[in-house]
Scaffold this motif. Sequence first.
Motif, PDB file in Angstrom:
ATOM      1  N   LEU A 127      29.314  74.307 -70.651  1.00 43.95           N
ATOM      2  CA  LEU A 127      28.024  74.951 -70.428  1.00 43.95           C
ATOM      3  C   LEU A 127      28.322  76.301 -69.789  1.00 43.95           C
ATOM      4  O   LEU A 127      29.098  76.365 -68.841  1.00 43.95           O
ATOM      5  N   GLU A 128      27.720  77.359 -70.334  1.00 48.83           N
ATOM      6  CA  GLU A 128      27.888  78.682 -69.745  1.00 48.83           C
ATOM      7  C   GLU A 128      26.551  79.170 -69.216  1.00 48.83           C
ATOM      8  O   GLU A 128      25.526  79.071 -69.896  1.00 48.83           O
ATOM      9  N   VAL A 138      30.724  75.678 -66.740  1.00 44.85           N
ATOM     10  CA  VAL A 138      30.678  74.309 -66.221  1.00 44.85           C
ATOM     11  C   VAL A 138      31.250  73.394 -67.297  1.00 44.85           C
ATOM     12  O   VAL A 138      30.751  73.364 -68.428  1.00 44.85           O
ATOM     13  N   ASP A 139      32.317  72.669 -66.962  1.00 44.72           N
ATOM     14  CA  ASP A 139      32.910  71.732 -67.910  1.00 44.72           C
ATOM     15  C   ASP A 139      32.105  70.445 -67.937  1.00 44.72           C
ATOM     16  O   ASP A 139      31.629  69.968 -66.904  1.00 44.72           O
ATOM     17  N   ILE A 140      31.969  69.888 -69.135  1.00 47.98           N
ATOM     18  CA  ILE A 140      31.239  68.645 -69.350  1.00 47.98           C
ATOM     19  C   ILE A 140      32.156  67.692 -70.102  1.00 47.98           C
ATOM     20  O   ILE A 140      32.861  68.113 -71.032  1.00 47.98           O
ATOM     21  N   ASP A 141      32.151  66.427 -69.723  1.00 46.36           N
ATOM     22  CA  ASP A 141      32.944  65.418 -70.424  1.00 46.36           C
ATOM     23  C   ASP A 141      32.328  65.195 -71.798  1.00 46.36           C
ATOM     24  O   ASP A 141      31.201  64.709 -71.922  1.00 46.36           O
ATOM     25  N   TYR A 160      28.363  74.576 -75.568  1.00 40.96           N
ATOM     26  CA  TYR A 160      29.372  74.666 -76.615  1.00 40.96           C
ATOM     27  C   TYR A 160      29.987  73.291 -76.841  1.00 40.96           C
ATOM     28  O   TYR A 160      30.232  72.548 -75.899  1.00 40.96           O
ATOM     29  N   ASP A 161      30.293  73.008 -78.124  1.00 41.76           N
ATOM     30  CA  ASP A 161      30.947  71.739 -78.451  1.00 41.76           C
ATOM     31  C   ASP A 161      32.460  71.931 -78.448  1.00 41.76           C
ATOM     32  O   ASP A 161      32.969  72.966 -78.011  1.00 41.76           O
ATOM     33  N   VAL A 162      33.184  70.955 -78.994  1.00 44.29           N
ATOM     34  CA  VAL A 162      34.649  70.987 -78.977  1.00 44.29           C
ATOM     35  C   VAL A 162      35.210  72.110 -79.838  1.00 44.29           C
ATOM     36  O   VAL A 162      36.381  72.454 -79.725  1.00 44.29           O
TER      37      VAL A 162
END
Length: 186
Positions: A127-128, A138-141, A160-162
């Motif tokens: 997440l930006e 922000v990193d999301i699992d 954003y996805d992978v």
Amino acid sequence: MKKIFLKIVIGVVLACILFVCFLYTNNEIGVTSSKLEADIRSSQKIKDDWTVDGSVSSTMAAYISYPQDLSDHSFSVYVNRPGLSFGYFFRGGGTLSGIQRGIVEFTVEGYNERAFISMNQQQVQQLEIDDGNTIQVVDIDRNKPFAIVLPINAGNITFYDVNKDNPEGKPLPHLQLQLPQQLPFL
């Protein structure tokens, strides 16, 4: 004279206790942040083996509940009213296909925060938050559902996805929904 005064004081104290009990039983005082999960499990009949995960700020709380196999979900949004309030009040919840398939942004009229809730089938991993000056990441699992509360004025929010670093990686859209400030009486 002392007996009359004592009876009046006892009567006033009992009336105050009854009034507080009435407010508490009618959910007019609110649910403390430490009891939100218990309230969610009770009011939405969430099974004990489901995970309840969320985010709480000083004015809003958002939760997503789901079984281990991620086959179902239930979401909950609470707000902390200004004024005489000792906790959070339920504003919306249930199951939405938008949460199952994508990301839903919830706002509540009169509140300066928003909740993003998703079962994360899109495998969001980042997440930006762009406030015009800096970009906070922000990193999301990517393997877990999420519920995040952010200020409305935080800036532009992009998920954003992978595939973010690949040429075909694109920002992911989200659905926007507004909940009423107060639920109507039935």
